[in-house]
Design an enzyme around this catalytic site. Structure first.
Site, short mmCIF file in Angstrom:
data_model
loop_
_atom_site.label_atom_id
_atom_site.label_comp_id
_atom_site.label_asym_id
_atom_site.label_seq_id
_atom_site.Cartn_x
_atom_site.Cartn_y
_atom_site.Cartn_z
N ARG A 127 21.35 27.32 88.12
CA ARG A 127 20.20 27.86 87.39
C ARG A 127 20.27 27.55 85.79
O ARG A 127 19.29 27.04 85.20
CB ARG A 127 19.85 29.14 87.72
CG ARG A 127 18.30 29.37 87.77
CD ARG A 127 17.81 30.77 88.28
NE ARG A 127 18.18 31.86 87.48
CZ ARG A 127 17.15 32.10 86.63
NH1 ARG A 127 15.64 31.40 86.34
NH2 ARG A 127 17.03 32.94 85.78
N ARG A 176 15.54 36.19 78.73
CA ARG A 176 15.94 35.61 77.80
C ARG A 176 15.39 35.02 76.64
O ARG A 176 15.71 34.36 75.74
CB ARG A 176 17.10 34.66 78.32
CG ARG A 176 17.97 35.18 79.32
CD ARG A 176 18.75 34.09 80.40
NE ARG A 176 19.52 34.71 81.47
CZ ARG A 176 18.75 35.09 82.50
NH1 ARG A 176 17.25 34.76 82.63
NH2 ARG A 176 19.16 35.49 83.51
N LYS A 218 30.42 38.64 74.43
CA LYS A 218 30.57 37.53 75.36
C LYS A 218 30.02 36.26 74.95
O LYS A 218 30.54 35.42 74.90
CB LYS A 218 30.48 38.09 76.64
CG LYS A 218 31.20 36.99 77.65
CD LYS A 218 30.42 35.60 78.01
CE LYS A 218 31.00 34.80 79.23
NZ LYS A 218 29.91 33.60 79.18
N PRO A 235 36.74 35.15 74.99
CA PRO A 235 35.52 35.88 75.71
C PRO A 235 35.87 36.52 76.99
O PRO A 235 36.61 36.03 77.89
CB PRO A 235 34.55 34.70 75.83
CG PRO A 235 35.27 33.21 75.94
CD PRO A 235 36.42 33.82 75.12
N ASP A 237 34.38 37.89 80.32
CA ASP A 237 33.16 37.83 81.15
C ASP A 237 33.84 38.39 82.41
O ASP A 237 34.80 38.91 82.74
CB ASP A 237 32.79 36.38 81.75
CG ASP A 237 33.68 35.75 82.46
OD1 ASP A 237 34.86 35.73 82.20
OD2 ASP A 237 33.41 35.08 83.44
#
Length: 280
Positions: A127, A176, A218, A235, A237
């Site tokens: 996506r 977002r 992140k 990072p 996650d």
DNA sequence: GGGCAGGTCTAAG
DNA sequence: CTTAGACCTGCC
């Protein structure tokens, strides 16, 4: 369109499959004709890349473009085998690195990396890719028809600023949209200069990026790792968090705070996803 | 139909 | 400083 092909001898630690499907970039895909070829757009240029045991072929690329854009994009001047051997005393990381040894950390466009990883939050990779392609088709510059598809550059901050929150929301970016808009507006009005950020120490660069709404640790560190080639950025996650709990329960090893921590992170991320059958 | 996906914001202790 | 919930969307 012309079909220049520029080829180089295959570097060590270079595998386009791993480079383009390890989750570090969102605009490169296998071509429909040849599943071993990868194509995509970066820095407003379209390329197709293939490789055999001897060489790597850059289709639709001149030597000048290779020297100016792709050599840096693919991080060809870094010696990855030396980095991998420096992980020697960590068995988990060594195994992950051996499995993922063809990965190179792409040096992507800073703004594209920032925007892409804002979109990535609480989202899945197919996506994310779809949103970015739709966003580029609607707000990016048209760069031509290659290999049967219309290709578009990644949109500039200005074009996304002008799209507005509503225009961004129409791309199905959801919650977002306001974050992308805040990033674009901070860059357009000069509050944030990405080129200046690259000169800062990592923690200061991270803090500055985190002044953007929707940018936490992140996203900030992914932006620095994949857009600024800050290989020390690590990072964390959900996957890396799981890896740290699974393999490093006592304490996080010191080398995850040192200069190539981000490369280690990508080896572990790719390795763990592959052994869990998560393919992109 | 609820859960989940390369997180972060907000409100509350 | 730490921690639940909420959050757009689309595919399972």
């Amino acid at each position: 369109m012309s079909t220049n092909i520029y080829s180089i001898n295959k570097p060590n630690n270079f595998d386009i499959e791993q480079i383009f499907s390890c989750g570090q970039c969102f605009r490169f895909n296998r071509t429909e004709e040849d599943p071993n070829a990868f194509c995509g757009v970066a820095f407003s240029k379209y390329i197709k890349v293939t490789q055999d045991s001897e060489k790597v072929y850059f289709h639709n690329v001149t030597q000048e473009e290779f020297d100016k854009i792709w050599s840096s994009f693919l991080d060809l001047s870094t010696d990855y085998s030396q980095i991998i051997s420096s992980f020697g005393d960590d068995k988990v990381l060594s195994e992950a690195a051996d499995f993922s040894s063809g990965i190179r950390i792409l040096k992507q466009d800073k703004w594209e990396a920032l925007c892409s990883f804002i979109i990535s939050q609480n989202n899945n990779i197919p996506r994310i890719k779809g949103i970015i392609e739709n966003m580029s088709a609607k707000y990016g510059e048209y760069i031509g028809c290659y290999d049967g598809k219309e290709r578009y550059a990644f949109p500039t901050p200005k074009s996304l600023y002008e799209a507005g929150i509503d225009g961004l929301f129409e791309l199905k970016t959801g919650f977002r949209a306001k974050y992308i808009y805040d990033a674009a507006s901070k860059i357009v009005n000069g509050e944030i200069n990405l080129d200046d950020i690259s000169k800062l120490p990592l923690d200061e660069a991270q803090k500055l990026l985190e002044t953007i709404k929707g940018v936490g640790p992140k996203v900030a560190l992914c932006t620095l790792l994949f857009g600024f080639a800050r290989h020390e950025a690590f990072p964390i996650d959900v996957w890396v968090k799981k890896i740290l709990e699974k393999y490093y329960s006592q304490s996080v090893p010191q080398h995850f705070y040192q200069k190539n921590a981000g490369i280690a992170q990508q080896y572990l991320f790719y390795y763990e996803r592959c052994i869990n059958n998560v393919f992109i």
